[in-house]
Write an enzyme that holds these catalytic residues in place. Structure first.
Site, PDB file in Angstrom:
ATOM      1  N   LEU A 105      23.234-106.730 -25.821  1.00 61.81           N
ATOM      2  CA  LEU A 105      22.885-107.315 -24.515  1.00 61.81           C
ATOM      3  C   LEU A 105      21.437-106.956 -24.185  1.00 61.81           C
ATOM      4  CD1 LEU A 105      24.537-108.891 -22.186  1.00 61.81           C
ATOM      5  CD2 LEU A 105      24.322-106.740 -20.938  1.00 61.81           C
ATOM      6  N   ILE A 142      17.783-111.589 -25.107  1.00 57.33           N
ATOM      7  CA  ILE A 142      18.504-112.825 -25.428  1.00 57.33           C
ATOM      8  C   ILE A 142      19.967-112.710 -25.025  1.00 57.33           C
ATOM      9  CG2 ILE A 142      19.251-114.320 -27.332  1.00 57.33           C
ATOM     10  CD1 ILE A 142      16.575-113.559 -28.744  1.00 57.33           C
ATOM     11  N   ARG A 173      24.328 -99.872 -28.189  1.00 58.10           N
ATOM     12  CA  ARG A 173      24.500 -98.451 -28.495  1.00 58.10           C
ATOM     13  C   ARG A 173      24.539 -97.637 -27.206  1.00 58.10           C
ATOM     14  NH1 ARG A 173      19.575 -98.469 -32.495  1.00 58.10           N
ATOM     15  NH2 ARG A 173      18.912 -99.652 -30.682  1.00 58.10           N
ATOM     16  N   ILE A 183      23.458-115.937 -33.628  1.00 55.45           N
ATOM     17  CA  ILE A 183      22.063-116.392 -33.491  1.00 55.45           C
ATOM     18  C   ILE A 183      21.126-115.221 -33.784  1.00 55.45           C
ATOM     19  CG2 ILE A 183      22.452-118.323 -31.893  1.00 55.45           C
ATOM     20  CD1 ILE A 183      21.192-114.979 -30.641  1.00 55.45           C
ATOM     21  N   ARG A 228      20.862-112.400 -36.905  1.00 53.05           N
ATOM     22  CA  ARG A 228      20.391-112.434 -38.286  1.00 53.05           C
ATOM     23  C   ARG A 228      21.617-112.548 -39.185  1.00 53.05           C
ATOM     24  NH1 ARG A 228      16.078-113.582 -36.708  1.00 53.05           N
ATOM     25  NH2 ARG A 228      14.129-112.420 -36.885  1.00 53.05           N
ATOM     26  N   ASP A 248      23.511-120.005 -36.667  1.00 49.42           N
ATOM     27  CA  ASP A 248      22.113-120.448 -36.744  1.00 49.42           C
ATOM     28  C   ASP A 248      21.375-119.688 -37.842  1.00 49.42           C
ATOM     29  OD1 ASP A 248      19.774-121.871 -35.875  1.00 49.42           O
ATOM     30  OD2 ASP A 248      19.100-120.082 -34.805  1.00 49.42           O
ATOM     31  N   GLU A 303      18.540-117.277 -46.226  1.00 49.74           N
ATOM     32  CA  GLU A 303      18.069-118.613 -45.805  1.00 49.74           C
ATOM     33  C   GLU A 303      17.007-119.132 -46.764  1.00 49.74           C
ATOM     34  OE1 GLU A 303      16.891-117.926 -41.751  1.00 49.74           O
ATOM     35  OE2 GLU A 303      18.913-117.320 -41.208  1.00 49.74           O
ATOM     36  N   HIS A 309      18.424-122.252 -38.579  1.00 43.45           N
ATOM     37  CA  HIS A 309      17.619-121.223 -37.885  1.00 43.45           C
ATOM     38  C   HIS A 309      16.606-121.854 -36.917  1.00 43.45           C
ATOM     39  CE1 HIS A 309      16.055-116.835 -38.245  1.00 43.45           C
ATOM     40  NE2 HIS A 309      15.829-117.324 -37.029  1.00 43.45           N
TER      41      HIS A 309
HETATM   42  P1  NAP Z   1      16.239-106.935 -27.614  1.00 42.44           P
HETATM   43  O1  NAP Z   1      15.852-107.313 -26.242  1.00 42.44           O
HETATM   44  O2  NAP Z   1      15.585-105.777 -28.262  1.00 42.44           O
HETATM   45  O3  NAP Z   1      17.834-106.693 -27.592  1.00 42.44           O
HETATM   46  C1  NAP Z   1      18.539-106.164 -28.658  1.00 42.44           C
HETATM   47  C2  NAP Z   1      19.826-105.538 -28.105  1.00 42.44           C
HETATM   48  O4  NAP Z   1      20.617-105.091 -29.209  1.00 42.44           O
HETATM   49  C3  NAP Z   1      19.573-104.326 -27.220  1.00 42.44           C
HETATM   50  O5  NAP Z   1      20.300-104.486 -26.042  1.00 42.44           O
HETATM   51  C4  NAP Z   1      20.081-103.137 -28.026  1.00 42.44           C
HETATM   52  O6  NAP Z   1      20.669-102.188 -27.148  1.00 42.44           O
HETATM   53  C5  NAP Z   1      21.107-103.780 -28.949  1.00 42.44           C
HETATM   54  N1  NAP Z   1      21.202-103.090 -30.241  1.00 42.44           N
HETATM   55  C6  NAP Z   1      20.190-102.771 -31.065  1.00 42.44           C
HETATM   56  N2  NAP Z   1      20.665-102.174 -32.167  1.00 42.44           N
HETATM   57  C7  NAP Z   1      22.005-102.116 -32.029  1.00 42.44           C
HETATM   58  C8  NAP Z   1      23.055-101.609 -32.845  1.00 42.44           C
HETATM   59  N3  NAP Z   1      22.806-101.002 -34.019  1.00 42.44           N
HETATM   60  N4  NAP Z   1      24.332-101.730 -32.409  1.00 42.44           N
HETATM   61  C9  NAP Z   1      24.585-102.331 -31.217  1.00 42.44           C
HETATM   62  N5  NAP Z   1      23.630-102.823 -30.405  1.00 42.44           N
HETATM   63  C10 NAP Z   1      22.350-102.708 -30.805  1.00 42.44           C
HETATM   64  O7  NAP Z   1      16.059-108.139 -28.624  1.00 42.44           O
HETATM   65  P2  NAP Z   1      16.113-109.710 -28.297  1.00 42.44           P
HETATM   66  O8  NAP Z   1      14.774-110.160 -27.917  1.00 42.44           O
HETATM   67  O9  NAP Z   1      17.257-109.986 -27.385  1.00 42.44           O
HETATM   68  O10 NAP Z   1      16.402-110.281 -29.762  1.00 42.44           O
HETATM   69  C11 NAP Z   1      17.581-109.922 -30.470  1.00 42.44           C
HETATM   70  C12 NAP Z   1      17.522-110.468 -31.886  1.00 42.44           C
HETATM   71  O11 NAP Z   1      17.749-111.868 -31.877  1.00 42.44           O
HETATM   72  C13 NAP Z   1      16.175-110.347 -32.605  1.00 42.44           C
HETATM   73  O12 NAP Z   1      15.975-109.040 -33.139  1.00 42.44           O
HETATM   74  C14 NAP Z   1      16.272-111.390 -33.676  1.00 42.44           C
HETATM   75  O13 NAP Z   1      16.809-110.857 -34.863  1.00 42.44           O
HETATM   76  C15 NAP Z   1      17.255-112.413 -33.091  1.00 42.44           C
HETATM   77  N6  NAP Z   1      16.577-113.691 -32.806  1.00 42.44           N
HETATM   78  C16 NAP Z   1      17.030-114.837 -33.394  1.00 42.44           C
HETATM   79  C17 NAP Z   1      16.407-116.048 -33.126  1.00 42.44           C
HETATM   80  C18 NAP Z   1      16.866-117.339 -33.737  1.00 42.44           C
HETATM   81  O14 NAP Z   1      16.065-118.249 -33.881  1.00 42.44           O
HETATM   82  N7  NAP Z   1      18.122-117.472 -34.080  1.00 42.44           N
HETATM   83  C19 NAP Z   1      15.285-116.090 -32.274  1.00 42.44           C
HETATM   84  C20 NAP Z   1      14.865-114.912 -31.690  1.00 42.44           C
HETATM   85  C21 NAP Z   1      15.504-113.704 -31.961  1.00 42.44           C
HETATM   86  P3  NAP Z   1      20.732-100.616 -27.552  1.00 42.44           P
HETATM   87  O15 NAP Z   1      19.349-100.237 -27.948  1.00 42.44           O
HETATM   88  O16 NAP Z   1      21.272 -99.930 -26.334  1.00 42.44           O
HETATM   89  O17 NAP Z   1      21.697-100.544 -28.688  1.00 42.44           O
END
Ligand code: NAP
Length: 318
Positions: free
Chosen positions: A157, A160, A180, A235, A237, A261, A266, A284
């Protein structure tokens, strides 16, 4: 930037960028297109020591091997949020700064997550194929599943994940989440235990970063917990899911369906998924709108400008 002292600064562009961004980088620096080099290894051996900055994307990344051959590198500017394809720890250990583009793509990625949720649950792509194949003339399309009233489990959470949760709430879903650590100021039900959340939810959406910490986070055991009426939406990885286990779970009816996605390797998509009606497959495209890609390109450039014109200050450092 105005006429600049950076004209002789050597910058390596790993793969083709958004055209406007590439034009700016090439107009301002002594830029080299790595992907178009005839003999990349020879070029790097000869010129690697002069490279001061790398511009890349989450998809192209930067290999640890290439990083090792750029001894005087100072900065890595990446287009995209995920940086699992960049050896960030090794870079930081050498004092190299890394930037990415968080925040500006949340809406579009979250929109796509909802599109996938609606598509698999309401069988939209399947119904579209039904009409095109002329099958409507022979009978009615089967019933689908309502999203409203169902529980959505968000894994990750963050920026995104929260944008997805907000949209899902508007569809009448109840939100659960697993990170976490508990997110301050958030009223959704928190699960420190991922499996317990999966047991409790109907739709599981993955929005965590890729990389070692989340590699195979969703395996056969988690898919069994999601159960035969549950949907998986990814969405994040491809690496977050044990892909062979997912294919097996879909083949055996362990889960109801999936909206994907992202994939492990890929643009390769497992053959078995291509003929499944309960799976929606996207190439993607989470952030793939004109508006969002432009905003991402602008943020990469803002980081570059700020670094070179504002005392190495970064706007969105990793
Ligand atoms: P973000 O704001 O850093 O959010 C990541 C969330 O994941 C944080 O709330 C974090 O909370 C949690 N997290 C991290 N490691 C974890 C683990 N080992 N176990 C459980 N929870 C964990 O990142 P975002 O901007 O939302 O982006 C998230 C991801 O979406 C990106 O890293 C990217 O891989 C993917 N993405 C995909 C697309 C697409 O085109 N499909 C586009 C953009 C991004 P805690 O630190 O408290 O665990």
């Amino acid at each position: 930037m105005t006429q600049s002292p950076t004209r002789n600064t050597s910058v390596l562009i790993i793969g083709a960028l958004l055209p406007g961004l590439q034009e700016k980088v090439e107009g301002q620096f002594a830029a080299t297109r790595y992907w178009q080099l005839d003999n990349a290894q020879a070029w790097v051996s000869e010129n690697g020591a002069g490279v001061k900055a790398v511009v890349t994307t989450g998809a192209y990344g930067l290999t640890a091997d290439l990083l090792g051959q750029l001894p005087n590198l100072e900065a890595i500017f990446s287009f995209g949020v995920g940086y699992d394809s960049i050896p960030v720890d090794a870079a930081k250990a050498r004092g190299i700064v890394v930037t990415n583009t968080p925040g500006v793509l949340d809406d579009c990625v979250a929109d796509l997550a909802l599109a996938l949720m609606l598509d698999v649950s309401r069988r939209i792509s399947e119904a579209d194929r039904f009409v095109r194949a002329g099958k409507w003339l022979q009978g009615k399309f089967p019933l689908a599943v309502k999203l409203g009233g169902k529980k959505l489990g968000v894994v990750g959470l963050g920026n995104i994940g929260q944008a997805i949760a907000k949209r899902a709430e508007a569809f009448g879903m109840q939100i659960l989440y697993h990170n976490r650590s508990r997110k301050p100021g958030v009223s959704y039900e928190y699960f420190a235990d991922l499996d317990a959340m999966i047991d409790a939810c109907d739709v599981l959406v993955l929005a965590v970063p890729g990389g070692k910490a989340t590699d195979g986070l969703i395996g056969a055991g988690q898919l069994a917990k999601l159960g035969k009426t549950g949907y998986l939406i990814n969405i994040a990885r491809g690496t977050v899911v044990d892909q062979p286990a997912l294919v097996a779970a879909l083949q055996q009816g362990v889960i109801a369906g999936a909206g994907l996605d992202v994939f492990e390797k890929e643009p390769q998509v497992p053959e078995a998924l291509l003929t499944m009606d309960n799976v929606v497959l996207l190439p993607h495209v989470g952030s793939g709108t004109h508006e969002t890609r432009q905003a991402m390109g602008d943020l990469v450039w803002a980081n570059i400008e700020s670094y070179y014109q504002n005392g190495k200050k970064l706007i969105t450092a990793v």
